[in-house]
Design a protein around this motif. Structure first.
Motif, PDB file in Angstrom:
ATOM      1  N   SER A 135       0.807  -1.219   0.000  1.00  9.67           N
ATOM      2  CA  SER A 135       0.000   0.000   0.000  1.00  9.67           C
ATOM      3  C   SER A 135       0.844   1.275   0.000  1.00  9.67           C
ATOM      4  N   LEU A 136       2.154   1.135  -0.050  1.00  7.41           N
ATOM      5  CA  LEU A 136       3.061   2.272  -0.030  1.00  7.41           C
ATOM      6  C   LEU A 136       2.956   3.076  -1.327  1.00  7.41           C
ATOM      7  N   ASP A 137       2.690   4.358  -1.214  1.00 10.43           N
ATOM      8  CA  ASP A 137       2.594   5.250  -2.371  1.00 10.43           C
ATOM      9  C   ASP A 137       3.960   5.915  -2.547  1.00 10.43           C
ATOM     10  N   ALA A 138       4.853   5.248  -3.311  1.00 10.05           N
ATOM     11  CA  ALA A 138       6.218   5.762  -3.422  1.00 10.05           C
ATOM     12  C   ALA A 138       6.904   5.243  -4.675  1.00 10.05           C
ATOM     13  N   HIS A 139       8.103   5.756  -4.890  1.00 11.23           N
ATOM     14  CA  HIS A 139       8.968   5.259  -5.962  1.00 11.23           C
ATOM     15  C   HIS A 139      10.420   5.411  -5.523  1.00 11.23           C
ATOM     16  N   VAL A 140      11.310   4.668  -6.175  1.00  8.40           N
ATOM     17  CA  VAL A 140      12.739   4.753  -5.902  1.00  8.40           C
ATOM     18  C   VAL A 140      13.373   5.591  -6.998  1.00  8.40           C
ATOM     19  N   SER A 141      14.352   6.400  -6.607  1.00  5.57           N
ATOM     20  CA  SER A 141      15.021   7.290  -7.555  1.00  5.57           C
ATOM     21  C   SER A 141      16.538   7.165  -7.374  1.00  5.57           C
ATOM     22  N   ILE A 142      17.253   7.055  -8.492  1.00  2.89           N
ATOM     23  CA  ILE A 142      18.713   6.932  -8.490  1.00  2.89           C
ATOM     24  C   ILE A 142      19.283   8.147  -9.215  1.00  2.89           C
ATOM     25  N   GLY A 155      11.834   3.945 -10.395  1.00  2.00           N
ATOM     26  CA  GLY A 155      10.810   2.931 -10.561  1.00  2.00           C
ATOM     27  C   GLY A 155       9.763   3.015  -9.466  1.00  2.00           C
ATOM     28  N   ASN A 156       8.536   2.810  -9.852  1.00  3.09           N
ATOM     29  CA  ASN A 156       7.442   2.814  -8.890  1.00  3.09           C
ATOM     30  C   ASN A 156       7.520   1.574  -8.005  1.00  3.09           C
ATOM     31  N   ILE A 157       7.091   1.747  -6.765  1.00  2.85           N
ATOM     32  CA  ILE A 157       7.027   0.629  -5.826  1.00  2.85           C
ATOM     33  C   ILE A 157       5.701   0.690  -5.081  1.00  2.85           C
ATOM     34  N   GLY A 158       5.378  -0.380  -4.407  1.00  2.00           N
ATOM     35  CA  GLY A 158       4.166  -0.418  -3.587  1.00  2.00           C
ATOM     36  C   GLY A 158       2.898  -0.340  -4.402  1.00  2.00           C
ATOM     37  N   ALA A 159       1.994   0.561  -4.006  1.00  2.00           N
ATOM     38  CA  ALA A 159       0.690   0.700  -4.660  1.00  2.00           C
ATOM     39  C   ALA A 159       0.800   1.211  -6.081  1.00  2.00           C
TER      40      ALA A 159
END
Length: 167
Positions: A135-142, A155-159
């Motif tokens: 249910s996490l509304d987040a994304h990873v950024s490099i 890239g999007n993660i979670g929800a």
């Protein structure tokens, strides 16, 4: 004087031979792992896509592992990173392109290995984090480097995404 010297030398030689001839028992180290210890088998993985597929083309995966202590370990594996460069990795609230508020600063990714520079895993000690990833509304950024915040992969993660693999 020479007799005293020879006598002392003889006593020292006898002592060294005595200690040198003692059989010391060599103990082997115990390297067994306690049952269930050291095993990570619950995980969720997401894709990290390049923001410039025709340029640097940095891409990979982020994997969240659940430990037996209900902690979350984060592992990042990237390809096409820049040798001898650290690439900062962060988890940002919201979907890709929707927000810029950093919720978790992860360790930098080592461009020479494509993995986290400090340790293989980044620890999130919050015991409920792994169970809320879906249910996490987040994304990873490099980012390109600590000095240049240009985003090279995210890239999007979670929800916001469907895991590419989970167990």
């Amino acid at each position: 004087m020479i007799k005293t010297y020879i006598k002392k030398l003889s006593v020292l030689t006898v002592i060294l031979i005595t200690f040198g001839s003692c059989d010391l028992e060599r103990l082997d180290s115990a390297q067994e792992v306690a049952e269930g210890g050291g095993t990570l088998d619950t995980y969720t993985a997401y894709t990290i896509d390049s923001t410039d597929p025709m340029g640097s083309n940095v891409y990979g995966r982020i994997v969240f592992w659940k430990t037996d202590l209900d902690q979350t370990l984060v592992q990042i594996s990237l390809y096409n990173t820049i040798e001898d460069t650290l690439h900062p990795a962060v988890i940002i609230d919201g979907a890709v392109g929707m927000s810029s508020t950093v919720s978790i600063s992860l360790d930098d990714v080592d461009g020479s290995t494509g993995e986290l520079a400090a340790n293989k895993f980044f620890l999130i000690a919050d015991s409920s984090f792994y169970d809320t990833i879906d249910s996490l509304d987040a994304h990873v950024s490099i980012s390109l480097s600590p000095e240049d915040s240009t985003v090279v992969a995210e890239g999007n993660i979670g929800a916001n995404a469907v895991p590419v693999e989970t167990n």
